[in-house]
Scaffold this motif. Structure first.
Motif, PDB file in Angstrom:
ATOM      1  N   TYR A 444      69.527  -5.049  -6.453  1.00 46.76           N
ATOM      2  CA  TYR A 444      69.488  -5.849  -5.223  1.00 46.76           C
ATOM      3  C   TYR A 444      69.016  -7.259  -5.547  1.00 46.76           C
ATOM      4  O   TYR A 444      68.113  -7.461  -6.366  1.00 46.76           O
ATOM      5  N   LEU A 445      69.624  -8.236  -4.864  1.00 48.99           N
ATOM      6  CA  LEU A 445      69.212  -9.636  -5.024  1.00 48.99           C
ATOM      7  C   LEU A 445      69.315 -10.326  -3.667  1.00 48.99           C
ATOM      8  O   LEU A 445      70.317 -10.163  -2.958  1.00 48.99           O
ATOM      9  N   GLU A 446      68.261 -11.059  -3.313  1.00 50.33           N
ATOM     10  CA  GLU A 446      68.321 -11.832  -2.066  1.00 50.33           C
ATOM     11  C   GLU A 446      69.308 -12.972  -2.234  1.00 50.33           C
ATOM     12  O   GLU A 446      69.409 -13.582  -3.307  1.00 50.33           O
ATOM     13  N   ASN A 447      70.011 -13.301  -1.169  1.00 46.20           N
ATOM     14  CA  ASN A 447      71.113 -14.245  -1.332  1.00 46.20           C
ATOM     15  C   ASN A 447      70.689 -15.702  -1.255  1.00 46.20           C
ATOM     16  O   ASN A 447      71.537 -16.576  -1.131  1.00 46.20           O
ATOM     17  N   TRP A 448      69.381 -15.988  -1.387  1.00 49.48           N
ATOM     18  CA  TRP A 448      68.954 -17.368  -1.617  1.00 49.48           C
ATOM     19  C   TRP A 448      68.657 -17.605  -3.100  1.00 49.48           C
ATOM     20  O   TRP A 448      68.324 -18.723  -3.510  1.00 49.48           O
ATOM     21  N   HIS A 449      68.780 -16.575  -3.912  1.00 46.59           N
ATOM     22  CA  HIS A 449      68.505 -16.685  -5.352  1.00 46.59           C
ATOM     23  C   HIS A 449      69.570 -17.558  -6.008  1.00 46.59           C
ATOM     24  O   HIS A 449      70.762 -17.411  -5.744  1.00 46.59           O
ATOM     25  N   LEU A 450      69.164 -18.436  -6.894  1.00 52.30           N
ATOM     26  CA  LEU A 450      70.081 -19.387  -7.510  1.00 52.30           C
ATOM     27  C   LEU A 450      71.146 -18.707  -8.369  1.00 52.30           C
ATOM     28  O   LEU A 450      72.217 -19.273  -8.599  1.00 52.30           O
ATOM     29  N   ASP A 451      70.872 -17.506  -8.839  1.00 55.87           N
ATOM     30  CA  ASP A 451      71.864 -16.758  -9.625  1.00 55.87           C
ATOM     31  C   ASP A 451      72.770 -15.897  -8.749  1.00 55.87           C
ATOM     32  O   ASP A 451      73.583 -15.118  -9.277  1.00 55.87           O
ATOM     33  N   PHE A 452      72.645 -16.019  -7.437  1.00 55.59           N
ATOM     34  CA  PHE A 452      73.348 -15.095  -6.550  1.00 55.59           C
ATOM     35  C   PHE A 452      74.860 -15.209  -6.679  1.00 55.59           C
ATOM     36  O   PHE A 452      75.570 -14.191  -6.628  1.00 55.59           O
ATOM     37  N   GLU A 453      75.379 -16.415  -6.849  1.00 58.64           N
ATOM     38  CA  GLU A 453      76.835 -16.555  -6.952  1.00 58.64           C
ATOM     39  C   GLU A 453      77.374 -15.826  -8.183  1.00 58.64           C
ATOM     40  O   GLU A 453      78.428 -15.186  -8.131  1.00 58.64           O
ATOM     41  N   GLU A 454      76.648 -15.904  -9.293  1.00 57.56           N
ATOM     42  CA  GLU A 454      77.079 -15.167 -10.471  1.00 57.56           C
ATOM     43  C   GLU A 454      76.839 -13.675 -10.301  1.00 57.56           C
ATOM     44  O   GLU A 454      77.588 -12.850 -10.833  1.00 57.56           O
ATOM     45  N   PHE A 455      75.817 -13.318  -9.557  1.00 55.18           N
ATOM     46  CA  PHE A 455      75.546 -11.919  -9.223  1.00 55.18           C
ATOM     47  C   PHE A 455      76.745 -11.300  -8.514  1.00 55.18           C
ATOM     48  O   PHE A 455      77.077 -10.128  -8.738  1.00 55.18           O
ATOM     49  N   LEU A 456      77.419 -12.087  -7.676  1.00 52.35           N
ATOM     50  CA  LEU A 456      78.590 -11.581  -6.955  1.00 52.35           C
ATOM     51  C   LEU A 456      79.724 -11.203  -7.896  1.00 52.35           C
ATOM     52  O   LEU A 456      80.561 -10.362  -7.563  1.00 52.35           O
ATOM     53  N   ASP A 457      79.756 -11.811  -9.092  1.00 55.31           N
ATOM     54  CA  ASP A 457      80.859 -11.586 -10.028  1.00 55.31           C
ATOM     55  C   ASP A 457      80.619 -10.430 -10.995  1.00 55.31           C
ATOM     56  O   ASP A 457      81.477 -10.145 -11.831  1.00 55.31           O
ATOM     57  N   LEU A 458      79.494  -9.751 -10.889  1.00 54.82           N
ATOM     58  CA  LEU A 458      79.128  -8.761 -11.900  1.00 54.82           C
ATOM     59  C   LEU A 458      80.148  -7.651 -12.063  1.00 54.82           C
ATOM     60  O   LEU A 458      80.332  -7.127 -13.167  1.00 54.82           O
ATOM     61  N   ARG A 459      80.831  -7.275 -10.999  1.00 55.23           N
ATOM     62  CA  ARG A 459      81.759  -6.149 -11.073  1.00 55.23           C
ATOM     63  C   ARG A 459      83.210  -6.579 -11.294  1.00 55.23           C
ATOM     64  O   ARG A 459      84.116  -5.740 -11.287  1.00 55.23           O
TER      65      ARG A 459
END
Length: 935
Positions: A444-459
């Motif tokens: 889980y990652l809160e969507n204000w985290h600066l890495d969140f956009e890359e987090f979206l690409d993990l799968r």
């Protein structure tokens, strides 16, 4: 019948071929029965040759050089071999026709319908050719088949085996023992091992399930015979089993303890008394899928030989849960009756491990990872330890600083959270829960985290594989402020947690105030590392990735926290693997939850022609179930001190339900109807009311949980009342029904007076596996298809909607044409003209129901539930507009979490095997890859 010499020569292959085969399939030990009854070594390359010929029949000779065709052939061959490997994990014999059926199935799954047609025509031509070359002999008796039993060759006892078939069919309608035995004979050969004859009986019965659902029970009973022979050494009739259970139970417990599988304290029970209670008739409740699942993955074994029968299994689980009870035997008997009657079922970890030397009985673990290298790897180590004994994990990674953040100790810059998630992914693969199933974790990652956009690409399937995680799940932890910014087309700012450390610990209005202050500071240049983007743009990317990859799941931080009974004890930073658990975590506490589910259809009763829930029975079931779940906390094996600390301090439980769709069908209600939404409301109200009441009774008997003081419970604020807090924080942006039907004031006063034993009581898990065991629809899900093939670790199983078949029989509509139509139309009734519209509505499948109905039903449940529910959404024709409206609706209705988004384009499809003349009409059906760790 083939002579021994013929069969032996058929098995002989040259050394080069043998070496090739041994590399490919030696680990399988699968052999093929040819049409002349000869038995040969299974050679996967022959499947590839047959599929290639079918492709060339469509594409022409030029297809021989097509790389795409070669790739397809390799993939399809692998899928067929994989199916056979799962069906015969220890080796065995399979008829050549069955292999060809699997090839047809694989071709249809892949969408190669023209190729499948060519393959079917080829099979028909070959069958006709064989008939001309070898016409049937009239008036010639076939010599009796022989079987090998401990080295002795004995004549096949047709009378004995046919009698077993008749006993398996006893009490069932529209099943034929002679037909089962006739089909079995087709798969027998000279010299077949005795145990394989029993397997052939089961396989014969399961091929008939698509035509008559009761053959699922026939197959289960034939499998039960094999299990009894394996455990007891002899084949016993059903009438003998009551005495056998009583006599053998002590021996089973002693054998399990001697093999160091069972807790030696089980020997301290009055075993003869417990043995007398075992009800052999309850063995007959199983469908094939349920019993095969128990056989493959749950029953204890020594050197691959099972040592427990179904009723011994349920009593063993019950004894394990009663270890600390004062009157252990009485409680064990009470728990046994609840489990063995299928009124309630514990979650998979409890069934796996109760009564064993490693009683890891809890289902879910939630952790928070700190922004410290040592703590990060300690968190990964704890993941491995918790997964080892069948725990599903939810990891909160928000505190870890983002890519580019300064590291004071080295004066360098951080690589961010993504590389660590790759390690988490690989750990889940490596630690496969004791070999029973793969590890499972959700980040889980809160969507204000600066890495969140890359987090979206993990799968994603493209990009740098070092920054991809294909074997773990991801979920976004979303604030109300973000949703409001999306609604208002505002801007959204991404930060590194090291610069905004308190955001992680705030929610609701406090989060909004702090967040806006940080945005102002960033605007003044006081926070260098940040990024400002359109909230709508980020929302669209989240929905796009959800559609393309199925991740991240969307979960709502403020609804979880503002309605949490435990706000005084900490912050909820994430949900779990299946998004139904909402418990607070910290660096000092790993949240733990203990799950089990009520079988709703078992609590339906017909009064004056109307089906309704039996409230008296339901209250009794829930009262006993809550006691069982509470016992888990004290008995449980804790892999980490932080898990033990949190579970003993807060004592959370997660009582859920399953069979919701079955209830609707029995009541004559369509899922997409106001009546179904009302039933969702009343069933959840009863479940929660009785669960909270039971916890208060346990508090009277055993004491309150230690962090009760300061909780919403203590303040007289029940989950229904907490809606006011959420509505106030959202300035009224909450659209949820508030109606009630029970005396909540009475319960409120009781809880304030006597307290609660458990900080949380209710969570609706997916129940993917235990619903199979019990034989009901999973959790709160709509039906997937009315006929399909379900794949899991135990193999592939034909599943037919028995309730629909019963209705069609009543209308004289169930025939071969209807079966073919159901397959052709993917298990859907919509296009079958002769079925009445009222039945089409009641048996509409998941993708035929507007997902808004799923949300409306979930919202009615959510008002009562102190945790959350695993809610899958099905969208047949997904679009950005449709997904936006659905997930905004979920937020407005106050849902805390959502689970998988399933779309027709992204959902794995299955097809049920058919006779060759019907193969082009094979129907698609949805597999359900729901989490099997929770349930």
């Amino acid at each position: 019948m083939q002579s021994t010499a013929v069969r032996s020569s058929t098995r002989t292959i040259n050394a080069a071929e043998q070496a090739k085969v041994s590399v490919t399939i030696a680990y399988q030990g699968i052999e093929v029965i040819r049409r002349n009854q000869a038995v040969v070594v299974f050679q996967p390359e022959k499947i590839g040759i047959a599929i290639t010929k079918a492709f060339l029949a469509v594409s022409g000779p030029q297809g021989q050089t097509s790389a795409r065709i070669r790739e397809q052939v390799a993939h399809l061959t692998s899928s067929v071999v994989d199916v056979l490997s799962r069906r015969f994990p220890g080796g065995g014999t399979v008829h050549i026709e069955d292999i060809q059926d699997q090839v047809e199935l694989a071709l249809m799954r892949s969408g190669a319908h023209d190729v499948a047609r060519a393959y079917v025509l080829y099979r028909e031509q070959r069958a006709a050719q064989r008939l001309m070359e070898t016409p049937p002999r009239v008036g010639v008796d076939i010599a009796p088949l022989m079987v090998s039993d401990d080295g002795q060759r004995l004549p096949l006892d047709n009378t004995f085996w046919l009698e077993l078939c008749r006993e398996a069919c006893a009490g069932l309608t529209d099943v034929d023992a002679e037909q089962v035995w006739t089909l079995t004979l087709q798969n027998l050969y000279d010299g077949i091992p005795l145990s394989t004859v029993g397997q052939a009986l089961v396989l014969a019965a399961r091929t008939l399930i698509e035509r008559e659902p009761d053959y699922a029970k026939v197959a289960a009973r034939l499998l039960l015979n094999n299990l009894r022979k394996e455990v007891l050494g002899v084949t016993l009739k059903q009438i003998q089993m009551t005495e056998c259970y009583a006599d053998s139970f002590c021996e089973f417990i002693s054998a399990g303890v001697a093999a160091e599988l069972l807790d030696s304290r089980l020997l301290e029970f009055d075993l003869p008394r417990l043995g007398q209670v075992l009800n052999a008739e309850r063995d007959l409740q199983f469908d094939y899928l349920g019993l095969q699942t128990l056989y493959d993955r749950y029953f204890l074994h020594i050197d691959d030989r099972r040592i427990e029968l179904p009723q011994c299994f349920f009593m063993r689980v019950a004894m394990g849960l009663a270890l600390h009870e004062i009157d252990r035997e009485a409680r064990a008997i009470e728990f046994y009756h609840l489990l063995s009657s299928f009124d309630f079922m514990c979650s998979t970890p409890t069934l796996f491990n109760s009564g064993t030397r490693h009683p890891q009985l809890s289902s879910c673990y939630l952790t928070t990872v700190s922004d410290d290298l040592e703590d990060i790897y300690q968190g990964i180590k704890e993941n491995a330890l918790l997964q080892k004994y069948a725990g599903g994990l939810g990891n909160d990674w928000t505190p870890v600083r983002a890519l580019g953040s300064r590291i004071k100790g080295t004066n360098g810059h951080s690589q961010g959270v993504i590389p660590f998630l790759k390690v988490v992914n690989d750990t889940a693969v490596a630690v496969n829960q004791g070999g029973k199933r793969k590890g499972a974790v959700c980040a889980y990652l809160e969507n204000w985290h600066l890495d969140f956009e890359e987090f979206l690409d993990l799968r994603k399937n493209t990009g740098d594989e070092r920054r991809r995680t294909h074997d773990m799940n991801t979920a976004a932890w979303i604030s109300d402020l973000f949703m409001q910014r999306v609604q208002n087309n505002g801007l959204w700012t991404l930060f590194s947690p090291v610069d905004v450390p308190d955001l992680h610990e705030k929610f609701g209005p406090a989060f909004e105030a702090a967040y806006c202050d940080y945005e102002a500071r960033a605007g003044r240049g006081e926070i260098k590392l940040h990024k400002q983007i359109s909230a709508v743009q980020l929302w669209r990317k989240m929905l796009t990735m959800l559609f393309e990859t199925g991740h991240p799941w969307l979960t709502f931080k403020d609804a979880c926290n503002l309605r949490s009974p435990q706000q005084h004890a900490g912050v909820i930073h994430s949900s779990n693997l299946c998004t139904e658990i909402t418990l607070n975590t910290s660096t000092d506490e790993t949240a733990v939850c203990n799950l089990g589910s009520v079988n709703l259809p078992a609590h339906l009763i017909e009064r004056d022609g109307v089906w309704q829930l039996d409230e008296t029975k339901l209250q009794h079931t829930i009262s006993t179930a809550m006691r069982m779940l509470d016992n888990v906390i004290d008995i449980n094996f804790y892999a980490t001190p932080k898990a033990r600390k949190a579970n003993l301090r807060h004592r959370p439980l997660g009582l859920g339900m399953m069979g919701f769709a079955d209830c609707l069908q029995r009541m004559g209600l369509a899922y997409a109807s106001d009546a179904a939404v009302t039933f969702a409301d009343c069933s959840a109200e009863l479940l929660c009311y009785f669960a909270y009441w039971a916890s208060s009774e346990l508090a009277e008997q055993r004491g309150r949980y230690s962090s009760f003081a300061g909780s919403l419970w203590q303040q007289g604020i029940l989950p229904l009342d907490s809606l006011d807090r959420l509505a106030e924080a959202r300035s009224g942006r909450l659209e949820m029904d508030r109606s009630t039907s029970l005396d909540w004031d009475k319960l409120r006063q009781r809880i304030m007076q006597v307290g609660m034993r458990n900080s949380n009581c209710v969570a609706i898990a997916p129940t993917a596996t235990i619903a199979n065991i019990v034989g009901v629809s999973a959790s709160i899900e709509p039906i997937y298809q009315n006929i399909y093939v379900k794949s899991n670790l135990s193999g592939e199983f034909t599943v037919v909607n028995a309730a629909l078949v019963s209705e069609l029989k009543r209308l004289d509509l169930w025939d071969e044409v209807m079966i073919a139509d159901l397959k052709y139309f993917d298990g859907s009734l919509a296009a079958i003209d002769r079925i009445p519209d009222s039945i089409k509505a009641r048996y509409a499948t998941a993708f035929e129901i507007d997902a808004e109905w799923l949300i409306e039903a979930a919202a009615r449940r959510q008002k009562w539930i102190d945790q959350s529910q695993s809610l899958n959404l099905y969208v047949a024709e997904a679009s950005g507009k449709k997904l936006d409206s659905l997930y905004v609706l979920a937020w407005l209705r106050g849902l805390k979490t959502t689970y998988y988004l399933r779309t027709l384009g992204a959902t794995a499809m299955e097809k049920t095997a058919a006779e060759s003349s019907e193969a082009v009409g094979l129907a698609c059906a949805i597999t359900n890859p729901d989490c099997e760790v929770c349930q």
